[in-house]
Design a protein around this motif. Sequence first.
Motif, PDB file in Angstrom:
ATOM      1  N   CYS A  39       0.865  -1.229   0.221  1.00 22.06           N
ATOM      2  CA  CYS A  39       0.017  -0.113   0.238  1.00 22.06           C
ATOM      3  C   CYS A  39       0.999   1.006  -0.650  1.00 22.06           C
ATOM      4  CB  CYS A  39      -0.692   0.431   1.366  1.00 22.06           C
ATOM      5  SG  CYS A  39      -2.438  -0.497   0.618  1.00 22.06           S
ATOM      6  N   CYS A  40       1.836   1.276   0.854  1.00 23.69           N
ATOM      7  CA  CYS A  40       2.420   3.036   1.263  1.00 23.69           C
ATOM      8  C   CYS A  40       3.531   3.251  -0.172  1.00 23.69           C
ATOM      9  CB  CYS A  40       3.757   2.334   1.612  1.00 23.69           C
ATOM     10  SG  CYS A  40       3.267   2.189   3.764  1.00 23.69           S
ATOM     11  N   LEU A  41       4.123   1.975  -0.842  1.00 24.79           N
ATOM     12  CA  LEU A  41       4.477   1.625  -2.355  1.00 24.79           C
ATOM     13  C   LEU A  41       3.357   1.931  -3.411  1.00 24.79           C
ATOM     14  CD1 LEU A  41       6.935  -1.127  -2.315  1.00 24.79           C
ATOM     15  CD2 LEU A  41       7.433   1.451  -1.755  1.00 24.79           C
ATOM     16  N   ARG A 100       8.152   9.039  -5.259  1.00 29.65           N
ATOM     17  CA  ARG A 100       9.713   7.996  -5.362  1.00 29.65           C
ATOM     18  C   ARG A 100       9.049   6.599  -4.377  1.00 29.65           C
ATOM     19  NH1 ARG A 100      14.040   6.771  -2.052  1.00 29.65           N
ATOM     20  NH2 ARG A 100      14.679   8.883  -1.364  1.00 29.65           N
ATOM     21  N   PRO A 101       8.609   6.333  -5.244  1.00 31.49           N
ATOM     22  CA  PRO A 101       8.144   4.557  -3.627  1.00 31.49           C
ATOM     23  C   PRO A 101       9.394   4.655  -2.615  1.00 31.49           C
ATOM     24  CG  PRO A 101       7.391   3.964  -6.100  1.00 31.49           C
ATOM     25  CD  PRO A 101       8.662   5.533  -5.632  1.00 31.49           C
ATOM     26  N   THR A 102       8.680   4.698  -1.475  1.00 27.87           N
ATOM     27  CA  THR A 102       9.451   4.163  -0.151  1.00 27.87           C
ATOM     28  C   THR A 102       9.152   3.679   1.060  1.00 27.87           C
ATOM     29  OG1 THR A 102       9.090   6.554   0.771  1.00 27.87           O
ATOM     30  CG2 THR A 102      11.278   6.547  -0.842  1.00 27.87           C
ATOM     31  N   LEU A 103       9.211   3.164   1.793  1.00 28.05           N
ATOM     32  CA  LEU A 103       8.690   2.484   2.924  1.00 28.05           C
ATOM     33  C   LEU A 103       8.228   3.559   4.386  1.00 28.05           C
ATOM     34  CD1 LEU A 103      10.446  -0.860   3.245  1.00 28.05           C
ATOM     35  CD2 LEU A 103       7.994  -0.479   1.882  1.00 28.05           C
ATOM     36  N   LEU A 104       9.132   4.382   3.840  1.00 26.57           N
ATOM     37  CA  LEU A 104       9.059   4.963   5.585  1.00 26.57           C
ATOM     38  C   LEU A 104       8.595   6.376   4.836  1.00 26.57           C
ATOM     39  CD1 LEU A 104      12.384   4.838   7.443  1.00 26.57           C
ATOM     40  CD2 LEU A 104       9.872   3.412   8.325  1.00 26.57           C
ATOM     41  N   GLY A 105       8.561   6.859   3.796  1.00 27.11           N
ATOM     42  CA  GLY A 105       8.198   8.123   3.071  1.00 27.11           C
ATOM     43  C   GLY A 105       8.586   9.506   2.675  1.00 27.11           C
ATOM     44  N   SER A 106       9.767   9.030   3.795  1.00 26.85           N
ATOM     45  CA  SER A 106      10.576  10.646   3.866  1.00 26.85           C
ATOM     46  C   SER A 106      11.704  10.564   4.130  1.00 26.85           C
ATOM     47  CB  SER A 106      10.430  11.162   5.701  1.00 26.85           C
ATOM     48  OG  SER A 106      10.907  12.508   5.470  1.00 26.85           O
ATOM     49  N   ASP A 107      13.077  10.707   3.340  1.00 30.59           N
ATOM     50  CA  ASP A 107      15.033  11.069   4.104  1.00 30.59           C
ATOM     51  C   ASP A 107      14.802  11.561   5.319  1.00 30.59           C
ATOM     52  OD1 ASP A 107      14.837   9.716   1.251  1.00 30.59           O
ATOM     53  OD2 ASP A 107      14.551  11.213   0.307  1.00 30.59           O
ATOM     54  N   LEU A 165      14.651  12.630  11.064  1.00 24.25           N
ATOM     55  CA  LEU A 165      14.541  12.900  12.435  1.00 24.25           C
ATOM     56  C   LEU A 165      12.785  12.237  12.224  1.00 24.25           C
ATOM     57  CD1 LEU A 165      15.113  16.725  13.329  1.00 24.25           C
ATOM     58  CD2 LEU A 165      16.524  14.433  14.312  1.00 24.25           C
ATOM     59  N   TYR A 166      12.693  12.245  11.034  1.00 26.22           N
ATOM     60  CA  TYR A 166      10.731  12.100  10.851  1.00 26.22           C
ATOM     61  C   TYR A 166      10.645  10.432  10.869  1.00 26.22           C
ATOM     62  CZ  TYR A 166       6.299  10.702   8.147  1.00 26.22           C
ATOM     63  OH  TYR A 166       5.475  10.376   8.270  1.00 26.22           O
ATOM     64  N   LYS A 167      12.127   9.416  10.184  1.00 26.64           N
ATOM     65  CA  LYS A 167      12.173   8.720  10.362  1.00 26.64           C
ATOM     66  C   LYS A 167      11.927   7.657  11.665  1.00 26.64           C
ATOM     67  CE  LYS A 167      15.322   8.087   6.744  1.00 26.64           C
ATOM     68  NZ  LYS A 167      16.182   7.595   6.116  1.00 26.64           N
ATOM     69  N   GLU A 168      13.004   8.757  12.769  1.00 28.57           N
ATOM     70  CA  GLU A 168      13.254   8.142  14.031  1.00 28.57           C
ATOM     71  C   GLU A 168      12.190   8.145  14.469  1.00 28.57           C
ATOM     72  OE1 GLU A 168      16.025   9.412  18.038  1.00 28.57           O
ATOM     73  OE2 GLU A 168      15.394  10.388  16.208  1.00 28.57           O
ATOM     74  N   ARG A 169      10.849   9.199  14.401  1.00 29.64           N
ATOM     75  CA  ARG A 169      10.078   9.239  15.278  1.00 29.64           C
ATOM     76  C   ARG A 169       9.153   8.594  14.652  1.00 29.64           C
ATOM     77  NH1 ARG A 169       6.695  14.023  13.680  1.00 29.64           N
ATOM     78  NH2 ARG A 169       5.292  13.388  15.329  1.00 29.64           N
ATOM     79  N   LEU A 170       8.758   8.177  12.983  1.00 27.92           N
ATOM     80  CA  LEU A 170       8.125   7.019  12.887  1.00 27.92           C
ATOM     81  C   LEU A 170       8.370   5.934  13.414  1.00 27.92           C
ATOM     82  CD1 LEU A 170       5.548   6.492  11.079  1.00 27.92           C
ATOM     83  CD2 LEU A 170       7.474   6.035   9.017  1.00 27.92           C
ATOM     84  N   ILE A 171       9.447   5.421  13.602  1.00 28.17           N
ATOM     85  CA  ILE A 171       9.919   3.481  14.242  1.00 28.17           C
ATOM     86  C   ILE A 171       9.724   4.059  15.264  1.00 28.17           C
ATOM     87  CG2 ILE A 171      12.038   2.393  14.123  1.00 28.17           C
ATOM     88  CD1 ILE A 171      13.251   3.787  11.547  1.00 28.17           C
ATOM     89  N   VAL A 208      -0.683   5.280   7.743  1.00 30.45           N
ATOM     90  CA  VAL A 208      -0.575   3.231   7.141  1.00 30.45           C
ATOM     91  C   VAL A 208       0.840   3.500   7.531  1.00 30.45           C
ATOM     92  CG1 VAL A 208       0.017   2.351   5.228  1.00 30.45           C
ATOM     93  CG2 VAL A 208      -2.552   4.234   4.978  1.00 30.45           C
ATOM     94  N   ARG A 209       1.732   4.583   7.169  1.00 30.46           N
ATOM     95  CA  ARG A 209       3.398   3.765   7.631  1.00 30.46           C
ATOM     96  C   ARG A 209       3.521   3.391   9.181  1.00 30.46           C
ATOM     97  NH1 ARG A 209       3.921   6.829   2.781  1.00 30.46           N
ATOM     98  NH2 ARG A 209       5.143   5.318   1.282  1.00 30.46           N
TER      99      ARG A 209
END
Length: 311
Positions: A58-60, A69-76, A79-85, A194-195
Amino acid sequence: MSNPAAGKQSLSGIFMLTLCAFIWGTAFIAQSLGGEYAEPLTFNCARSVLATIFLSGCCLLFDKMKGKRPTLLGSDDPLYKERLIKGGITCGLFLSLACFFQQVGIMYTTVGKSGFITALYIVLVPVLSYIVYRRSVTLLQGVSVAIASVGMYFICINEGFSINKGDLYTLICAFCFAAQIICVENIIKNLDGVRLSLIQFTTCTVVNGVLMFIFETPSLTSIMAGWAPVAYAGIMSSGVAYTLQIVGQKHVSSVVACMIMSLESAFALVSGWLILGQAMSTREIFGCCLVFAAILLAQLPDEMFGLGKKK
């Protein structure tokens, strides 16, 4: 969670949330049948794997449809990826506990009772929010807790004041779901829902997978034998229904959304009766009616009954 203007509820949003409640309600059937093929941790690990695969797709796909650009985390953004994870792992831990106790509980109680007891998370959320964060609880929410408690007595307490262990496990599950919802509420801001769910179910896969090999004897043959309930619980209940919830709540107010989604308990009761032939006593049905009334009451503002001041 964005809310539309009052009185402008989208029919498509209402339909999606109703379908979401139907899938969640009928998923209790899948969980009950799945328990005949696999132990609780094994079943939950299998459904989490399918949910993770589905949500990854779904994310891709959503990225591709938006021309990104299809990514699983949705951002480079690190800080965003750290909060998401971190947020997804926290929610996933509570969800793992909730699903475990729910799956164990449904082995010893009926689908209908499991649905109504689980739905108590809607009543428990404001109570736990007050205890942990000192957030105010409305008068109607307080009344709903009292009504739900009486309803639980009629559903769970047998003659001699004994309680079925399945009902007790499911009640613990409701508390865990309430804790998970509170975590989502405090984490979801400015994150992709969703992510966040993807990380959440990835965590569930890891947690259930590790514990499965420690405490159970997983069998691929057994999982494949019960592929239908596993697939329904994994893809439909965890994947499709969650996506419907996210999209549907963008077009429907939060109050209406909660009331619609609480219908999962009614769908669970009816499906358990029609498909599995699990009849309930008059006492249990009366208790379910009280719990359902409490669930609806907890979503209403005091102003509707002249109990509070309009802002």
